[in-house]
Scaffold this active site. Structure first.
Site, PDB file in Angstrom:
ATOM      1  N   ASP A 171       0.949  -1.137  -0.012  1.00  0.00           N
ATOM      2  CA  ASP A 171      -0.009   0.196   0.102  1.00  0.00           C
ATOM      3  C   ASP A 171       0.878   1.384  -0.151  1.00  0.00           C
ATOM      4  O   ASP A 171       1.975   1.246   0.126  1.00  0.00           O
ATOM      5  CB  ASP A 171      -1.049   0.094   1.259  1.00  0.00           C
ATOM      6  CG  ASP A 171      -0.222  -0.480   2.520  1.00  0.00           C
ATOM      7  OD1 ASP A 171       0.921  -0.521   2.648  1.00  0.00           O
ATOM      8  OD2 ASP A 171      -0.960  -1.138   3.349  1.00  0.00           O
ATOM      9  N   ASN A 174      -6.898  -2.801  14.718  1.00  0.00           N
ATOM     10  CA  ASN A 174      -8.389  -2.946  14.511  1.00  0.00           C
ATOM     11  C   ASN A 174      -8.622  -4.133  13.228  1.00  0.00           C
ATOM     12  O   ASN A 174      -9.544  -4.441  12.965  1.00  0.00           O
ATOM     13  CB  ASN A 174      -9.131  -1.751  13.844  1.00  0.00           C
ATOM     14  CG  ASN A 174      -8.510  -1.362  12.406  1.00  0.00           C
ATOM     15  OD1 ASN A 174      -7.484  -2.079  12.010  1.00  0.00           O
ATOM     16  ND2 ASN A 174      -9.028  -0.393  11.730  1.00  0.00           N
ATOM     17  N   HIS A 180      -6.841  -4.662  10.424  1.00  0.00           N
ATOM     18  CA  HIS A 180      -6.618  -4.629   9.090  1.00  0.00           C
ATOM     19  C   HIS A 180      -5.537  -5.030   8.539  1.00  0.00           C
ATOM     20  O   HIS A 180      -4.518  -5.573   9.454  1.00  0.00           O
ATOM     21  CB  HIS A 180      -6.829  -2.899   8.682  1.00  0.00           C
ATOM     22  CG  HIS A 180      -5.415  -2.157   9.050  1.00  0.00           C
ATOM     23  ND1 HIS A 180      -5.440  -0.646   9.347  1.00  0.00           N
ATOM     24  CD2 HIS A 180      -4.250  -2.608   9.079  1.00  0.00           C
ATOM     25  CE1 HIS A 180      -4.403  -0.611   9.704  1.00  0.00           C
ATOM     26  NE2 HIS A 180      -3.446  -1.539   9.555  1.00  0.00           N
ATOM     27  N   GLU A 216      -9.614  -1.954   5.752  1.00  0.00           N
ATOM     28  CA  GLU A 216     -10.200  -1.780   7.036  1.00  0.00           C
ATOM     29  C   GLU A 216     -11.333  -2.643   7.386  1.00  0.00           C
ATOM     30  O   GLU A 216     -11.836  -3.022   6.331  1.00  0.00           O
ATOM     31  CB  GLU A 216     -10.550  -0.233   7.253  1.00  0.00           C
ATOM     32  CG  GLU A 216      -9.359   0.858   6.883  1.00  0.00           C
ATOM     33  CD  GLU A 216      -8.320   0.876   8.058  1.00  0.00           C
ATOM     34  OE1 GLU A 216      -8.303   0.122   8.956  1.00  0.00           O
ATOM     35  OE2 GLU A 216      -7.792   2.025   8.109  1.00  0.00           O
TER      36      GLU A 216
HETATM   37  C1  F6R Z   1       1.730  -1.601   5.989  1.00  0.00           C
HETATM   38  C2  F6R Z   1       0.353  -1.989   6.207  1.00  0.00           C
HETATM   39  C3  F6R Z   1      -0.490  -2.199   7.575  1.00  0.00           C
HETATM   40  C4  F6R Z   1       0.425  -2.460   8.674  1.00  0.00           C
HETATM   41  C5  F6R Z   1      -0.460  -2.423  10.087  1.00  0.00           C
HETATM   42  C6  F6R Z   1       0.556  -2.472  11.257  1.00  0.00           C
HETATM   43  O1  F6R Z   1       2.201  -1.560   4.859  1.00  0.00           O
HETATM   44  O2  F6R Z   1      -0.229  -2.350   5.218  1.00  0.00           O
HETATM   45  O3  F6R Z   1      -1.382  -3.087   7.590  1.00  0.00           O
HETATM   46  O4  F6R Z   1       1.034  -3.812   8.577  1.00  0.00           O
HETATM   47  O5  F6R Z   1      -0.941  -1.199  10.210  1.00  0.00           O
HETATM   48  O6  F6R Z   1       1.265  -1.503  11.643  1.00  0.00           O
HETATM   49  P1  F6R Z   1       2.492  -1.569  12.557  1.00  0.00           P
HETATM   50  O7  F6R Z   1       3.519  -2.539  12.313  1.00  0.00           O
HETATM   51  O8  F6R Z   1       3.105  -0.076  12.471  1.00  0.00           O
HETATM   52  O9  F6R Z   1       1.821  -1.769  13.731  1.00  0.00           O
END
Ligand code: F6R
Length: 251
Positions: A67, A136, A138, A143
Site C-alpha cells: 500500500d 483494528n 486491518h 479496514e
Molecule cells: C503496512 C500495512 C499495515 C500495517 C499495520 C500494522 O504496509 O499495510 O497493514 O502492517 O498497520 O502496522 P505496525 O506494524 O506499525 O503496527
C-alpha cells in the site's frame, strides 16, 4: 494457520528473516510481498545483515508493496516509498526497477489501481507475502468492513489507523486520510502469507484472529480461507490467548 510463538520482538524478526531467506534460497527469482509499519523494521534489519554478512542477494528478486498513502510526494518522509528505501532497499542489492509500490500522486486513482492489479497479475503470484496486522484487524489498508473479494482500491483510513501511524508524521493532522491498498483478494492470491504480530498493542487483534471467527468486521480473519499462512507472534501479543488458555486449564 501455523502459529509460531516466540519470546520477543528480536526472535520474531529473526524467525521471519529466516523464512524469507529460505524462500530466496529456494528461488532467487522470488516475488516478495512487502509491508511497511513498525513491525517489519527488525525483520528488514536482519535481511540487511544477511545481505551484508552472508551475501544473500536480491539481484533477481521482485518486490510488491501492499500500500501507499495518497496525496504525499513519494519523497515525503512519511511516504511508504521513503520508508522502504530508508529501511531496506538502499542497503540491499535489489534493482530499483524491480520495486513496485503504488503511486502516491497518480493523475487518475482509478487507472493506478488497475495498473497495480496488472503488475500483481503479470509478476505474480507473490511467493511470500509479509503482513503486519492493524490494532483494528486491518491487513494492508483493508479496514473493517472491507470486501473480501476486493482487488487494489482506494480506502479512507480509519481514524484509529491514522492515530496508530501518527508517530511516523509530526501530528495526526499530517497523516493522509486516504491510501491505495492491495485488496483482500489480491493478498489471498499469494502462495504463502507470513503474518507478524508483536507487542501488547496487538494482543486483542491476535486474540480475535485466533478465535477463527471469519467476519468482515475483522479483515485479518479472511486469512483463515488461505491454506498456507504462518503467524509469528511474540509473548506480549499472545498474552490474551495464553491467559484464556490458562483460565481454561484452571477450570
Ligand atoms: C503496512 C500495512 C499495515 C500495517 C499495520 C500494522 O504496509 O499495510 O497493514 O502492517 O498497520 O502496522 P505496525 O506494524 O506499525 O503496527
Amino acid at each position: 494457520m501455523e502459529v509460531i510463538l516466540v519470546e520477543n520482538y528480536s526472535e520474531l524478526s529473526e524467525r521471519a528473516a529466516r523464512i524469507i531467506e529460505e524462500q530466496i534460497y529456494k528461488s532467487d527469482r522470488s516475488i516478495l510481498g512487502l509491508a511497511t509499519g513498525s513491525t517489519p523494521l527488525g525483520l528488514y534489519e536482519k535481511l540487511i545483515e544477511g545481505y551484508k554478512r552472508r551475501g544473500v542477494s536480491y539481484k533477481h528478486i521482485h518486490s510488491i508493496n501492499l500500500d501507499e498513502y495518497l496525496g504525499l510526494d513519494k519523497n515525503h518522509p512519511g511516504s511508504f516509498h521513503t520508508f522502504m528505501y530508508e529501511n531496506l532497499f538502499k542497503d540491499i542489492d535489489i534493482p530499483m526497477e524491480h520495486i513496485q509500490i503504488p503511486d502516491s500522486l497518480p493523475s487518475s486513482v482509478k487507472e493506478e489501481c488497475k495498473r497495480y492489479d496488472q503488475v500483481i497479475d503479470s509478476l505474480g503470484p507473490i511467493d511470500l507475502q509479509i503482513l503486519g496486522i492493524g490494532s483494528n484487524g486491518h491487513i494492508g489498508f483493508n479496514e473493517p468492513g472491507s470486501d473480501p473479494n476486493s482487488t487494489t482500491h482506494v480506502v479512507e483510513l480509519a481514524q484509529s489507523t491514522r492515530k496508530d501511524n501518527a508517530h511516523f508524521f509530526g501530528s495526526l493532522e499530517e497523516v493522509p486520510t486516504h491510501a491505495v491498498t492491495m485488496g483482500i483478494q489480491s493478498i489471498l492470491k499469494s502462495r504463502r502469507i507470513l503474518v507478524l504480530a508483536s507487542g501488547k498493542r496487538k494482543a486483542e487483534s491476535v486474540q480475535r484472529l485466533l478465535s477463527e471467527n471469519i467476519s468482515e468486521n475483522f479483515p485479518a480473519s479472511h486469512l483463515w480461507t488461505h491454506d498456507d499462512v504462518t503467524l509469528i507472534v511474540d509473548q506480549d501479543a499472545y498474552k490474551l490467548v495464553s491467559q484464556k488458555g490458562s483460565e481454561e486449564v484452571a477450570r
